[in-house]
Each structure stands twice: as structure tokens, then as C-alpha cells.
Scaffold this motif. Structure first.
Motif, PDB file in Angstrom:
ATOM      1  N   ALA A   1      32.242  41.859  42.307  1.00  0.00           N
ATOM      2  CA  ALA A   1      33.514  42.518  42.666  1.00  0.00           C
ATOM      3  C   ALA A   1      34.494  41.300  42.894  1.00  0.00           C
ATOM      4  O   ALA A   1      34.172  40.315  43.210  1.00  0.00           O
ATOM      5  CB  ALA A   1      33.761  43.179  43.884  1.00  0.00           C
ATOM      6  N   ARG A   2      35.516  41.618  42.605  1.00  0.00           N
ATOM      7  CA  ARG A   2      36.726  40.341  42.672  1.00  0.00           C
ATOM      8  C   ARG A   2      37.932  40.696  43.378  1.00  0.00           C
ATOM      9  O   ARG A   2      38.402  41.725  43.596  1.00  0.00           O
ATOM     10  CB  ARG A   2      37.117  39.917  41.370  1.00  0.00           C
ATOM     11  N   ALA A   3      38.555  39.579  43.874  1.00  0.00           N
ATOM     12  CA  ALA A   3      39.869  39.838  44.879  1.00  0.00           C
ATOM     13  C   ALA A   3      40.624  38.725  44.459  1.00  0.00           C
ATOM     14  O   ALA A   3      39.990  37.115  44.398  1.00  0.00           O
ATOM     15  CB  ALA A   3      39.498  40.017  46.206  1.00  0.00           C
ATOM     16  N   VAL A   4      41.904  38.405  44.446  1.00  0.00           N
ATOM     17  CA  VAL A   4      42.682  37.279  44.309  1.00  0.00           C
ATOM     18  C   VAL A   4      43.610  36.909  45.584  1.00  0.00           C
ATOM     19  O   VAL A   4      44.223  35.847  45.367  1.00  0.00           O
ATOM     20  CB  VAL A   4      43.609  37.458  43.260  1.00  0.00           C
ATOM     21  N   ASP A   5      43.483  37.762  46.760  1.00  0.00           N
ATOM     22  CA  ASP A   5      44.153  37.381  47.894  1.00  0.00           C
ATOM     23  C   ASP A   5      43.395  37.972  49.080  1.00  0.00           C
ATOM     24  O   ASP A   5      42.645  38.815  48.816  1.00  0.00           O
ATOM     25  CB  ASP A   5      45.657  37.874  47.634  1.00  0.00           C
TER      26      ASP A   5
ATOM     27  N   LEU B   1      34.151  33.080  49.227  1.00  0.00           N
ATOM     28  CA  LEU B   1      35.344  33.197  49.774  1.00  0.00           C
ATOM     29  C   LEU B   1      36.098  31.819  50.007  1.00  0.00           C
ATOM     30  O   LEU B   1      35.724  30.760  50.549  1.00  0.00           O
ATOM     31  CB  LEU B   1      35.235  33.742  51.259  1.00  0.00           C
ATOM     32  N   ASP B   2      37.343  31.807  49.093  1.00  0.00           N
ATOM     33  CA  ASP B   2      38.158  30.773  49.253  1.00  0.00           C
ATOM     34  C   ASP B   2      39.026  30.668  50.544  1.00  0.00           C
ATOM     35  O   ASP B   2      39.303  31.706  51.273  1.00  0.00           O
ATOM     36  CB  ASP B   2      39.226  30.705  48.141  1.00  0.00           C
ATOM     37  N   LEU B   3      38.983  29.315  51.052  1.00  0.00           N
ATOM     38  CA  LEU B   3      39.624  29.112  52.471  1.00  0.00           C
ATOM     39  C   LEU B   3      41.170  29.574  52.297  1.00  0.00           C
ATOM     40  O   LEU B   3      41.761  30.194  53.091  1.00  0.00           O
ATOM     41  CB  LEU B   3      39.445  27.834  52.852  1.00  0.00           C
TER      42      LEU B   3
ATOM     43  N   LEU C   1      39.902  42.502  51.880  1.00  0.00           N
ATOM     44  CA  LEU C   1      39.599  43.425  52.651  1.00  0.00           C
ATOM     45  C   LEU C   1      39.252  44.494  51.860  1.00  0.00           C
ATOM     46  O   LEU C   1      38.273  45.590  52.463  1.00  0.00           O
ATOM     47  CB  LEU C   1      40.554  43.393  53.759  1.00  0.00           C
ATOM     48  N   THR C   2      40.192  45.165  50.971  1.00  0.00           N
ATOM     49  CA  THR C   2      40.039  46.377  50.358  1.00  0.00           C
ATOM     50  C   THR C   2      38.721  46.362  49.409  1.00  0.00           C
ATOM     51  O   THR C   2      37.831  47.298  49.606  1.00  0.00           O
ATOM     52  CB  THR C   2      41.440  46.657  49.405  1.00  0.00           C
ATOM     53  N   ALA C   3      38.458  45.107  48.903  1.00  0.00           N
ATOM     54  CA  ALA C   3      37.370  45.240  47.940  1.00  0.00           C
ATOM     55  C   ALA C   3      36.051  45.149  48.846  1.00  0.00           C
ATOM     56  O   ALA C   3      34.783  45.696  48.378  1.00  0.00           O
ATOM     57  CB  ALA C   3      37.540  43.844  46.931  1.00  0.00           C
TER      58      ALA C   3
ATOM     59  N   VAL D   1      33.685  37.863  45.000  1.00  0.00           N
ATOM     60  CA  VAL D   1      34.304  36.681  44.540  1.00  0.00           C
ATOM     61  C   VAL D   1      35.847  36.723  45.172  1.00  0.00           C
ATOM     62  O   VAL D   1      36.616  37.659  44.488  1.00  0.00           O
ATOM     63  CB  VAL D   1      34.314  36.467  43.215  1.00  0.00           C
ATOM     64  N   VAL D   2      36.151  35.879  46.020  1.00  0.00           N
ATOM     65  CA  VAL D   2      37.741  35.951  46.575  1.00  0.00           C
ATOM     66  C   VAL D   2      38.254  34.600  46.289  1.00  0.00           C
ATOM     67  O   VAL D   2      37.856  33.616  46.857  1.00  0.00           O
ATOM     68  CB  VAL D   2      37.744  36.371  48.024  1.00  0.00           C
ATOM     69  N   GLU D   3      39.051  34.468  45.386  1.00  0.00           N
ATOM     70  CA  GLU D   3      39.719  33.218  44.768  1.00  0.00           C
ATOM     71  C   GLU D   3      41.009  33.389  44.278  1.00  0.00           C
ATOM     72  O   GLU D   3      41.275  34.468  43.311  1.00  0.00           O
ATOM     73  CB  GLU D   3      38.712  32.483  43.718  1.00  0.00           C
TER      74      GLU D   3
END
Length: 233
Positions: free
Chosen positions: A36-40, A58-60, A45-47, A13-15
Motif C-alpha cells: 500500500a502507498r502514501a505520499v504524505d 516511513l520517510d521522516l 494515516l488513512t492508508a 510505503v510512505v514516501e
């Protein structure tokens, strides 16, 4: 899909909105997925490299690197289904997203159950593709279009055409019955795994992108009904 198979699937989840990110993660976890999560963009890319997810939500609009560029980079590393989240409804934005390898999109605000349904449908599509490859399905030839379903490659008049995974699946379904109009509902069901006509704009966007790659005349529109693949060449 069984609960056991879902538990083996990882969704990234990327948001950048922490409230939405947490809500998405909580709901997918409750549905049996590993998350798994990412905020930017850089974190995404790391996650992606660390967790090797089976699907990316993936958020635009992301800080650091935007969602389109993240999508390009992850697809260059390893093909993976991408469900893109966007606040923009203009068709051009959607088509740009699809052109870099996004398989589907949801426009904010959306219902959680709709997102979960889309995630499951995309994963079912991946499973079907693996089964076809394992069975070495014979190639489909429609005029000068040749689809190698096992290798998931398309040639037009002898030259390879690069399609996104969902463009390939859409073309394959149409090629099974050339000249026959397939209803929008049947295409949504067979390609996306949906039982109704939800998200028909997604279908229209994929058809438009497919036409740009194989020629507009090859995909005929029957207004109010659906689409057919025509024999050319």
C-alpha cells in the motif's frame, strides 16, 4: 520466512518523492509483498487504517504531518514494526525516531536489497514474539528487573517500564545470560536477524535508549566486543 507467508504480508510505503515511492513499491511487490502507498502524513494515516499493514516503511520528512508524528499515531492505534527512512545522520534525530516506536532506520541513499533485508528481519522478529507469547515463556528475573516475555512487559523495582518492541527484544536477549558479554554480531543476529554487523549504529542507539529507561549501570559496554546486562538491586 517462506514465500507463502511473505505474500500474506502487507507493507505500507510512505514516501513523498514519487520516484523513490514507486521504486520501493515495485521492489517490495517483486519480492512477494502486498504494498500500500502514501505520499504524505495524512495519507499515511488513512492508508494505515484502510490496509492494516504488517509493516510500515516511513520517510521522516513528509508534507502535512511529519514521519515522527505519523509513527506516534500509528503505534497508538496498533503496534506495528516501522522502518524509518531519513536523510539525517545525526544521532539525536535517530534516537527521537526510535523513541516514538520506530524499530529501525535507513539513511538515504540506501540499497534496495538492504531495505528488503531489513523488512524481512523486522517481520521475523514479530513472528518470534508471537511464538514466544503462544508458548507462555517463563518470566526472566535479573536483580530488580523482571521481564514477562509472554505479555511483553517489563518491571523495574516493581514499577512498569515502557519499552519499544526492539528495546524489549534486546533486553530479553541480554537477560538470558546476565553478566555475560554478548557480542555485537550475536545481538544483531538474534534481535534483528542479521548475520553480520550491519547497522551497528542501530544497536548502539537502542542500547542508549534502553539505558535511559532502566539505568545506565545495568547495561555494561565492553568496547570493541559488545554489551552485558548487570544484576542491580
Amino acid at each position: 520466512m517462506t514465500q507463502e507467508s511473505e505474500e500474506a504480508r502487507t507493507v505500507l510505503v510512505v514516501e513523498d518523492d514519487p520516484t523513490i515511492n514507486q521504486a520501493l513499491s515495485d521492489r517490495l511487490t517483486a519480492e512477494g509483498f502486498a504494498v500500500a502507498r502514501a505520499v504524505d502524513g495524512p495519507g499515511a494515516l488513512t492508508a494505515f487504517a484502510e490496509h492494516a499493514p504488517d509493516l510500515v516503511v516511513l520517510d521522516l520528512m513528509l508534507p502535512g504531518i511529519d514521519g515522527l508524528e505519523v509513527c506516534r499515531r500509528v503505534q497508538a492505534q496498533r503496534p506495528v514494526p516501522v522502518l524509518m527512512l531519513t536523510a539525517k545522520v545525526e544521532e539525536t534525530d535517530v534516537l527521537v525516531g526510535l523513541g516514538v516506536g520506530a524499530d529501525d532506520y535507513l539513511t538515504k541513499p540506501f540499497r534496495m536489497r538492504e531495505l528488503v533485508a531489513r523488512v524481512r528481519a523486522l517481520l521475523r522478529r514479530v513472528d518470534r514474539a508471537v511464538e514466544l507469547a503462544a508458548g507462555r515463556e517463563p518470566a526472566l528475573t535479573v536483580g530488580d528487573v523482571v521481564l514477562d516475555r509472554a505479555a511483553r512487559r517489563v518491571h523495574l523495582a516493581g514499577a512498569e517500564v515502557h519499552l519499544t518492541p526492539l528495546e524489549f527484544d534486546l533486553l530479553a536477549v541480554l537477560a538470558e545470560q546476565p553478566g555475560t558479554v554478548r557480542s555485537r554480531e550475536s545481538l544483531m543476529s538474534e534481535v534483528w536477524g542479521w548475520a553480520d554487523a550491519r547497522g551497528t549504529r542501530t544497536l548502539d542507539s537502542h542500547v542508549k535508549s534502553l539505558r535511559a529507561k532502566i539505568g545506565a549501570a545495568r547495561v555494561r559496554t565492553v568496547h570493541g566486543v559488545g554489551y552485558a546486562l548487570e544484576v542491580q538491586g
